[in-house]
Design a protein around this motif. Structure first.
Motif, PDB file in Angstrom:
ATOM      1  N   GLY A  96       0.802  -1.209   0.000  1.00 20.90           N
ATOM      2  CA  GLY A  96       0.000   0.000   0.000  1.00 20.90           C
ATOM      3  C   GLY A  96       0.839   1.264   0.000  1.00 20.90           C
ATOM      4  O   GLY A  96       1.850   1.353  -0.690  1.00 20.90           O
ATOM      5  N   HIS A  97       0.439   2.233   0.805  1.00 19.08           N
ATOM      6  CA  HIS A  97       1.130   3.529   0.849  1.00 19.08           C
ATOM      7  C   HIS A  97       2.574   3.351   1.289  1.00 19.08           C
ATOM      8  O   HIS A  97       2.884   2.535   2.160  1.00 19.08           O
ATOM      9  CB  HIS A  97       0.411   4.486   1.813  1.00 19.08           C
ATOM     10  N   GLY A  98       3.451   4.166   0.706  1.00 22.37           N
ATOM     11  CA  GLY A  98       4.869   4.034   0.999  1.00 22.37           C
ATOM     12  C   GLY A  98       5.216   4.186   2.466  1.00 22.37           C
ATOM     13  O   GLY A  98       6.072   3.473   2.985  1.00 22.37           O
ATOM     14  N   GLY A  99       4.571   5.116   3.142  1.00 29.35           N
ATOM     15  CA  GLY A  99       4.892   5.350   4.543  1.00 29.35           C
ATOM     16  C   GLY A  99       4.354   4.299   5.489  1.00 29.35           C
ATOM     17  O   GLY A  99       4.807   4.202   6.633  1.00 29.35           O
ATOM     18  N   ASP A 100       3.396   3.494   5.027  1.00 27.46           N
ATOM     19  CA  ASP A 100       2.726   2.547   5.936  1.00 27.46           C
ATOM     20  C   ASP A 100       3.522   1.269   6.166  1.00 27.46           C
ATOM     21  O   ASP A 100       3.557   0.759   7.281  1.00 27.46           O
ATOM     22  CB  ASP A 100       1.349   2.177   5.371  1.00 27.46           C
ATOM     23  N   ALA A 101       4.143   0.725   5.132  1.00 29.63           N
ATOM     24  CA  ALA A 101       4.845  -0.558   5.256  1.00 29.63           C
ATOM     25  C   ALA A 101       6.345  -0.394   5.068  1.00 29.63           C
ATOM     26  O   ALA A 101       7.145  -0.682   5.951  1.00 29.63           O
ATOM     27  CB  ALA A 101       4.280  -1.558   4.252  1.00 29.63           C
TER      28      ALA A 101
END
Length: 545
Positions: free
Chosen positions: A528-533
């Motif tokens: 998903g979003h770059g900052g999340d994982a």
């Protein structure tokens, strides 16, 4: 089977003996499926059977194959018990003649449907060197398409779980001496402590074992049919003399990388030192064991905007504090591009568009470059990407930005389309942004083999490099990377990315960042979003530097 084989029933286990040594074991009293009935065979005059296999058929097919295989004297006959005799025969024969297995006790477990698990306890011997070898595998019984007979569904993994059509088992003197790889501070690096370094250490041994002062031993190896792929040692029968090989890796950073990728399936991370290009960590958590951190080829999403921003600023088309239009969507030569969730920045700067990862702000400037090859040239000339000349010390992919026009060129601006990168490439791009000059990544010193290090044509102009770092700092403190980077101090910067993949419901999560003299990048498949994982993976690695 081999001549002189004798049979006996001992404690409810059927054992095949050859010369007084156990060659195979099979539980015939309870049956693998828990059914005590005997199996029946189908003669040529009988009607060909169809439909699901019975428990008796599964039991007998597994018993016949395992005892025949363990006997070791009739590979052709045992292969006929599979549904692909031509492919099975050389692999079964090689188990004894090439892998040098002289004894084998094969003990089945309870069948689960048509699948029969089993354990192999074998002895491997060559030139007086002798060692026990044990492992587990499984077979599946299927009905023959033409004969209706129950047969083992052939795959090389039946003989050993790591066997494929692309490799084979061999016991011989090793092609390369063993090495003791150590990190930059002399700490020993092993596959056991740092599992994802396995393919890296194998390559280092293959390339530098002879230069590290060692001598080869006798080993049971998994050899690839591709000569460029290093051997994988499964069992050491006689140790050679071990040579010591110093790497650029950092055990503390590597340990943090190993822990970080384990939190996500299909994740990779790499870390480099911007001032020198030295690789401090390479880690993967993948089901296939592939070293995707150095060999992967994927669209990097908006992390590519580091290169795009540098190109636009070098051409005078953008500047960190200059206004930049960021509408919710934009069309370019028949293709529509939009921002995540359709956000817009009505009256922001280029730095704000970078920090919030505004796709449309970048694509709206593509016409102004008046050069479809501008991004490719920037990647090659400044960031050292796409020239296919990196000499890291082991095999690696250098990244690529192919020539493109129209909508495909626009997709490249935001790291989609035909752009291909791995996390080592993105860590290097970040290191170049931090340092201002490309330093090709290395994992062993250049002096080890006098290889020539790749260089870029030119450095970033000072003002462009400064603006690029400032925009990455803004991203790390108040942009899309702020949450992931919040626990880090020092001089820090970041860029997030989400890469859409055809046929994949959730985008791949990309993140790259720097803290002082350390740069790292990570990707998490379907994260998903770059900052999340990927963001927390990078932050954990940077925090260990």
């Amino acid at each position: 089977m081999r001549s002189g084989v004798k049979f006996a029933v001992i404690g409810g286990v059927f054992v095949v003996f050859a010369g007084g040594v156990g060659y195979g074991a099979y539980n015939i009293y309870d049956g693998l499926t828990g059914d005590s009935g005997g199996a029946t065979t189908t003669s040529a005059s009988q009607e060909v059977k169809t439909g699901p296999l019975s428990a008796e058929e599964i039991d007998k097919a597994a018993k016949d194959f395992l005892t025949g295989w363990a006997g070791g004297g009739d590979a052709a006959g045992v292969a006929q018990l599979t549904n692909d005799a031509a492919a099975a025969e050389p692999v079964i024969d090689g188990f004894h003649d090439q892998a040098r297995v002289v004894e084998a006790v094969i003990t089945p477990g309870k069948a689960v449907g048509p699948k029969v698990p089993f354990t192999v306890k074998a002895t491997v011997e060559l030139d007086g060197a002798r060692k026990p070898w044990s492992y587990s595998s499984e077979l599946t019984v299927v009905r023959g398409l033409t004969t209706g007979r129950p047969l083992v569904d052939w795959a090389p993994s039946v003989i050993h779980p790591k066997l494929t059509a692309e490799n084979h088992l061999v016991t011989s003197e090793a092609d390369a001496p063993p090495i003791e790889a150590v990190d930059r501070n002399g700490t020993k690096l092993t596959k056991e402590k740092y599992p994802s370094l396995g393919p890296v250490l194998d390559q280092l041994r293959e390339r530098y074992g002879a230069d590290a002062g060692g001598s080869p031993g006798i080993e049971l190896m998994l050899k690839s049919n591709d000569e460029t792929v290093p051997d994988q040692t499964l069992l050491t029968l006689a140790k050679g003399r071990t040579g010591k090989l110093r790497t650029t890796l950092d055990a503390n950073v590597q340990a943090a990388a190993e822990r970080a990728v384990k939190k996500f399936s299909e994740a990779s991370v790499a870390a480099v030192k911007p001032s020198t290009g030295e690789i401090l960590a390479v880690a993967n958590n993948r089901a296939d064991g592939f070293n995707a951190a150095m060999l992967g080829k994927q669209a990097p999403g908006s992390t590519m905007k580091i290169v795009t921003a540098a190109m636009l600023m070098e051409k005078g088309l953008a500047a960190a504090n200059r206004p930049a239009e960021c509408p919710p969507n934009v069309m370019y030569q028949g293709r529509t591009f939009q921002n995540l969730d359709g956000f817009s920045i009505p009256s922001g700067t280029f730095a704000q568009s970078f920090a919030r990862s505004c796709n449309t702000a970048f694509i709206k400037l593509i016409d102004d470059t008046k050069d479809d090859s501008a991004l490719k040239e920037e990647a090659e000339q400044v960031f050292g990407i796409g020239l296919d000349n990196w000499q890291t010390g082991i095999t690696s992919f250098d990244g690529t930005v192919p020539s493109a026009t129209g909508g495909e060129a626009a997709a490249q601006y935001i790291g989609q389309g035909t752009v291909q990168m791995n996390v080592l490439n993105m860590a290097s791009i970040t290191a170049t942004a931090k340092q201002g000059t490309f330093k090709q990544p290395i994992i062993v010193p250049l002096s080890l083999d006098d290889r020539e290090r790749a260089t870029a044509t030119r450095s970033l102009p000072y003002s462009v490099a400064q603006q690029l770092r400032d925009m990455m700092r803004l991203t790390a403190t108040s942009g899309t990377g702020a949450n992931a980077m919040s626990g880090l101090g020092g001089d820090k910067g970041a860029k997030t990315g989400s890469a859409e993949v055809d046929g994949q419901a959730t985008s791949n999560s990309w993140f790259t960042g720097f803290q002082d003299d350390l740069a790292a990048a990570a990707v998490v498949q379907s994260g998903g979003h770059g900052g999340d994982a990927a963001g927390p993976v990078v932050a954990a690695v940077l925090g260990a530097g």
